[in-house]
Design an enzyme around this catalytic site. Structure first.
Site, PDB file in Angstrom:
ATOM      1  N   ALA A  44       0.827  -1.209   0.000  1.00 41.74           N
ATOM      2  CA  ALA A  44       0.000   0.000   0.000  1.00 41.74           C
ATOM      3  C   ALA A  44       0.859   1.255   0.000  1.00 41.74           C
ATOM      4  O   ALA A  44       0.345   2.356  -0.149  1.00 41.74           O
ATOM      5  CB  ALA A  44      -0.911   0.004   1.210  1.00 41.74           C
ATOM      6  N   MET A  46       2.709   2.458   2.583  1.00 44.07           N
ATOM      7  CA  MET A  46       2.675   3.224   3.841  1.00 44.07           C
ATOM      8  C   MET A  46       4.089   3.413   4.379  1.00 44.07           C
ATOM      9  O   MET A  46       4.871   2.464   4.425  1.00 44.07           O
ATOM     10  CB  MET A  46       1.828   2.488   4.868  1.00 44.07           C
ATOM     11  CG  MET A  46       0.374   2.388   4.439  1.00 44.07           C
ATOM     12  SD  MET A  46      -0.640   1.656   5.711  1.00 44.07           S
ATOM     13  CE  MET A  46       0.030   0.015   5.782  1.00 44.07           C
ATOM     14  N   TYR A 319       9.743  -7.887   5.327  1.00 47.53           N
ATOM     15  CA  TYR A 319       8.429  -8.189   5.916  1.00 47.53           C
ATOM     16  C   TYR A 319       7.393  -7.086   5.641  1.00 47.53           C
ATOM     17  O   TYR A 319       7.034  -6.882   4.504  1.00 47.53           O
ATOM     18  CB  TYR A 319       8.586  -8.495   7.407  1.00 47.53           C
ATOM     19  CG  TYR A 319       7.334  -9.023   8.061  1.00 47.53           C
ATOM     20  CD1 TYR A 319       6.530  -9.958   7.413  1.00 47.53           C
ATOM     21  CD2 TYR A 319       6.938  -8.578   9.318  1.00 47.53           C
ATOM     22  CE1 TYR A 319       5.368 -10.435   8.016  1.00 47.53           C
ATOM     23  CE2 TYR A 319       5.787  -9.060   9.932  1.00 47.53           C
ATOM     24  CZ  TYR A 319       5.006  -9.972   9.267  1.00 47.53           C
ATOM     25  OH  TYR A 319       3.875 -10.442   9.851  1.00 47.53           O
ATOM     26  N   LEU A 324       8.874   1.272   2.971  1.00 46.24           N
ATOM     27  CA  LEU A 324       9.461   2.249   3.893  1.00 46.24           C
ATOM     28  C   LEU A 324      10.988   2.134   3.922  1.00 46.24           C
ATOM     29  O   LEU A 324      11.693   3.139   3.889  1.00 46.24           O
ATOM     30  CB  LEU A 324       8.884   2.013   5.306  1.00 46.24           C
ATOM     31  CG  LEU A 324       9.563   2.748   6.458  1.00 46.24           C
ATOM     32  CD1 LEU A 324       9.484   4.250   6.284  1.00 46.24           C
ATOM     33  CD2 LEU A 324       8.942   2.345   7.800  1.00 46.24           C
ATOM     34  N   LYS A 498      21.734 -36.959  -2.491  1.00 49.43           N
ATOM     35  CA  LYS A 498      20.970 -38.153  -2.852  1.00 49.43           C
ATOM     36  C   LYS A 498      19.906 -37.671  -3.827  1.00 49.43           C
ATOM     37  O   LYS A 498      19.003 -36.902  -3.470  1.00 49.43           O
ATOM     38  CB  LYS A 498      20.330 -38.780  -1.616  1.00 49.43           C
ATOM     39  CG  LYS A 498      19.519 -40.003  -1.956  1.00 49.43           C
ATOM     40  CD  LYS A 498      18.914 -40.650  -0.746  1.00 49.43           C
ATOM     41  CE  LYS A 498      18.106 -41.846  -1.198  1.00 49.43           C
ATOM     42  NZ  LYS A 498      16.736 -41.815  -0.692  1.00 49.43           N
ATOM     43  N   GLY A 559       9.136 -47.067   1.799  1.00 50.47           N
ATOM     44  CA  GLY A 559       8.220 -47.138   2.941  1.00 50.47           C
ATOM     45  C   GLY A 559       7.331 -48.367   2.939  1.00 50.47           C
ATOM     46  O   GLY A 559       6.442 -48.490   3.776  1.00 50.47           O
ATOM     47  N   ASN A 607      15.146 -46.038   6.553  1.00 49.79           N
ATOM     48  CA  ASN A 607      14.479 -45.015   7.355  1.00 49.79           C
ATOM     49  C   ASN A 607      13.178 -45.541   7.959  1.00 49.79           C
ATOM     50  O   ASN A 607      13.073 -45.703   9.176  1.00 49.79           O
ATOM     51  CB  ASN A 607      14.209 -43.762   6.510  1.00 49.79           C
ATOM     52  CG  ASN A 607      13.597 -42.662   7.354  1.00 49.79           C
ATOM     53  OD1 ASN A 607      14.233 -42.149   8.267  1.00 49.79           O
ATOM     54  ND2 ASN A 607      12.353 -42.329   7.084  1.00 49.79           N
TER      55      ASN A 607
HETATM   56  N1  GLY Z   1       2.891  -2.663   5.975  1.00 53.48           N
HETATM   57  C1  GLY Z   1       1.622  -3.149   5.683  1.00 53.48           C
HETATM   58  C2  GLY Z   1       1.485  -4.592   5.488  1.00 53.48           C
HETATM   59  O1  GLY Z   1       2.450  -5.316   5.515  1.00 53.48           O
HETATM   60  O2  GLY Z   1       0.379  -5.028   5.307  1.00 53.48           O
END
Ligand code: GLY
Length: 656
Positions: A44, A46, A319, A324, A498, A559, A607
């Protein structure tokens, strides 16, 4: 001409960093797979450390520095490109429904009571009892910014390779030597990984996608004035008005991996929360819906700066704050590369923090103290060797790709009921090689969390496997990741893989053609390839010819515990192979393990028969003994089989 700097990533972190480096005189190439998929486009825009309640500390400092760079940075970009980035120091309003949200105000935040907030912002929902005003938070039109950065980068002479996929990072002698891309190998002096939510596909860093769904509305034409002139940041909702009459509404936060599309429940919750906060939106036309993937890290902080390789820099894991943090990331990363000195702030975002915290839930990156500071723990296989298989002659070593092992039993980590059971079983099995499914570690599948600390990788040789790969191409990519995984565990020289190429989930039978193709490629890339195959003697021979380190024929489907169903073919493979033959899959009981070894197999991989036994550690010990017994019996040479009885006590010399 080779670039000085090669940046992998299609988002604005990659572009902004490219520009900073270009301005400093570097020759820069950006490789972008799909810039529309990047979180940049989904966001967005922000610029809101205050409203997002970033707590005091390094992250807040980073965010504040970045926010303060924005006005001048965007204005320069606008001058250079003529593109309006939509930077708007609009301030943020955080209305609340409950008085408990009222905290102390400071220089950045102001509490507005019921009357003030409704006067200040007309049209808020009647449940709003007050709220916070953050005057310094701002916004940018992230899509316009992305266009401006692309235009600026191009006009400055940054080479941008779009629709180009990086399949792997090539490493040799502790340096990045190139990247394998859909357009061939590309090289540079220095590399930057800015791959956001997809980082994990190229380098085993703990960055995971966190999906966010969003939508936009349009202010109806009959309204001459914009109804909102600041961002509303509510509970699990934000409403971001743009000058161009769009209103962006976001965002869900979903831990669903890379699951695409908007969903009715995602959109419903956004609309419900938005209408509660600003009711008139209910009649606005919907313009667009979309989704994106935030690059989340376990501590929600970005990974910036140094990597384990001197010519690779990380700029990923931003994240919720990628837009920003773009200007400050670009600045600090460009400085660190061109000035060979790192801003003190970067230390807080160093990748090695994920090794230090033993309690962290990060799968691969906790507590492998050997990884930070570049100290590589030398493999201690020999120590372990003296603890197990004491009856094996010292000269009878299993040799794979120049590495020696006394144990001829390999095990895995899957299907155990608990980590403790797995640890005890590995110990009781006496094995020195444990295979690990790279994909399951990546996805943190049950039994694959915390693997870095679950086993002592100073003593156990990791055999990364490509389980879950349906095609040769996938397997090659995962093998490369496996090699990185081994390095991160301190096994710098571990080039084992492997190889499993298994197209169907029902029978789990390997694809011989795909396996051969992937093996050829991986051998060329310097891997010690241990291919899992059907017990096909001709295929085994072909794989040996292309340079595989072993062959691993199956005894029966994975298995199934059906025992040695393919004995006749395994016998032919053993007769002809000059590389070790490791019988893999299908062994259900120690008698079958011993049988395979008596037949002359060089080693076993078991295994399920251990993990699914009622008492797994006890079965691990039984398999250990069986493998040893079978090997000793093979070396001792069994007696011939006769048609008739032959008395144990010869009659010659007896007294009649
Ligand atoms: N900074 C806003 C979001 O990650 O949704």
């Amino acid at each position: 001409m080779a670039s000085d700097i090669l940046i992998i990533g299609g988002g604005i972190i990659a572009l902004a960093t490219a520009i900073e480096l270009k301005i400093r005189g570097c020759n820069v190439t950006v490789i972008s797979r799909d810039n529309k998929a990047a979180a940049t486009t989904a966001a967005a825009g922000m610029l809101a450390p205050d409203a997002e309640k970033i707590l005091p500390g390094a992250m807040r400092d980073l965010c504040l520095r970045s926010r303060s760079l924005y006005p001048e940075w965007t204005s320069k970009l606008e001058q250079l490109t003529g593109i309006n980035t939509g930077y708007w120091a609009c301030g943020f309003l955080t209305p609340v429904y409950d008085v408990k949200d009222k905290n102390e105000q400071d220089n950045h935040s102001y509490w507005l009571d019921f009357q003030t907030i409704h006067q200040y912002q007309q049209g808020l929902g009647e449940e709003v009892i007050g709220g916070w005003w953050y005057p310094e938070d701002a916004q940018v039109d992230n899509r316009a910014l992305s266009r401006a950065l692309l235009t600026a980068a191009q006009s400055l002479g940054v080479e941008i390779k779009e629709n180009c996929r990086v399949n792997g990072i090539l490493i040799s002698a502790g340096q990045i030597t190139g990247v394998q891309t859909s357009a061939g190998v590309m090289s540079a002096e220095h590399y930057i990984l800015a791959t956001g939510a997809w980082t994990n596909e190229l380098f085993p860093l703990p960055v995971y996608p966190r999906k966010g769904q969003m939508l936009s509305l349009r202010v109806p034409d009959f309204l001459t004035e914009l109804p909102l002139n600041r961002v509303l940041y509510g509970e699990e909702i934000y409403i971001v008005p743009r000058h161009d009459r769009r209103i962006i509404i976001g965002a869900t936060s979903e831990d669903v991996g890379f699951t695409p599309y908007n969903t009715p429940s995602g959109i419903q919750s956004l609309l419900q929360n938005a209408i509660r906060l600003f009711p008139q939106l209910k009649d606005y036309p919907i313009e667009e819906m979309w989704w994106g993937y935030r690059p989340a890290t376990p501590d929600e902080l970005p990974i910036l700066g140094e990597s384990p390789y001197s010519n690779l820099t990380f700029a990923t894991g931003h994240y919720r704050n990628g837009i920003l943090l773009t200007p400050i990331t670009a600045l600090l990363i460009a400085d660190s590369i061109t000035q060979h000195s790192s801003d003190a702030l970067l230390e807080h975002f160093h990748y090695s923090r994920f090794q230090k915290n033993e309690k962290s839930s990060t799968p691969m990156f906790t507590h492998s103290a050997n990884f930070s500071n570049g100290n590589i723990v030398k493999s201690n296989i020999e120590t372990r060797l003296s603890l197990s298989n004491s009856s094996v002659a010292p000269s009878d070593l299993l040799q794979i790709a120049g590495k020696s092992f006394t144990s001829r039993l390999m095990t895995g980590t899957g299907k155990y009921r608990s980590i403790e059971e797995m640890q005890k079983s590995v110990e009781m099995s006496g094995c020195q090689i444990v295979t690990v499914a790279v994909r399951r570690v990546q996805t943190n599948a049950p039994g694959h969390e915390g693997l870095a600390e679950a086993l002592d990788w100073g003593k156990i040789w990791m055999l990364p496997n490509t389980a879950g790969c349906k095609t040769a191409e996938e397997a090659v990519r995962v093998a490369r990741l496996g090699r990185e995984m081994a390095k991160l565990l301190g096994q710098e020289d571990n080039n084992f893989v492997k190889l499993e190429v298994i197209p169907d989930a029902k029978y789990l039978l390997p694809d011989p053609i795909g396996t051969l193709q992937a093996a050829e490629q991986l051998v060329k890339e310097g891997f010690a390839v241990l291919p899992y195959i059907n017990a096909d003697p001709i295929l085994a021979q072909r794989l040996e010819e292309v340079g595989c380190a072993t062959v691993m024929p199956l005894a029966a489907p994975i298995g199934s515990g059906q025992g040695i169903q393919t004995a006749a073919n395994i016998q032919i493979i053993i007769e002809n192979a000059k590389v070790p033959v490791v019988v893999d899959a299908g062994i259900g009981a120690p008698s079958e393990a011993a049988k395979a070894m008596e037949m002359g197999a060089d080693a076993l991989l078991i295994n399920s028969a251990i993990a699914l036994a009622r008492n797994a550690p006890a079965m691990a010990q039984a398999m250990n003994l069986a493998a040893t017994a079978g090997r000793l019996a093979y070396l001792a040479g069994r007696m011939p089989i006769k048609d008739y009885a032959s008395a144990s006590s010869p009659l010659t010399g007896t007294i009649n």
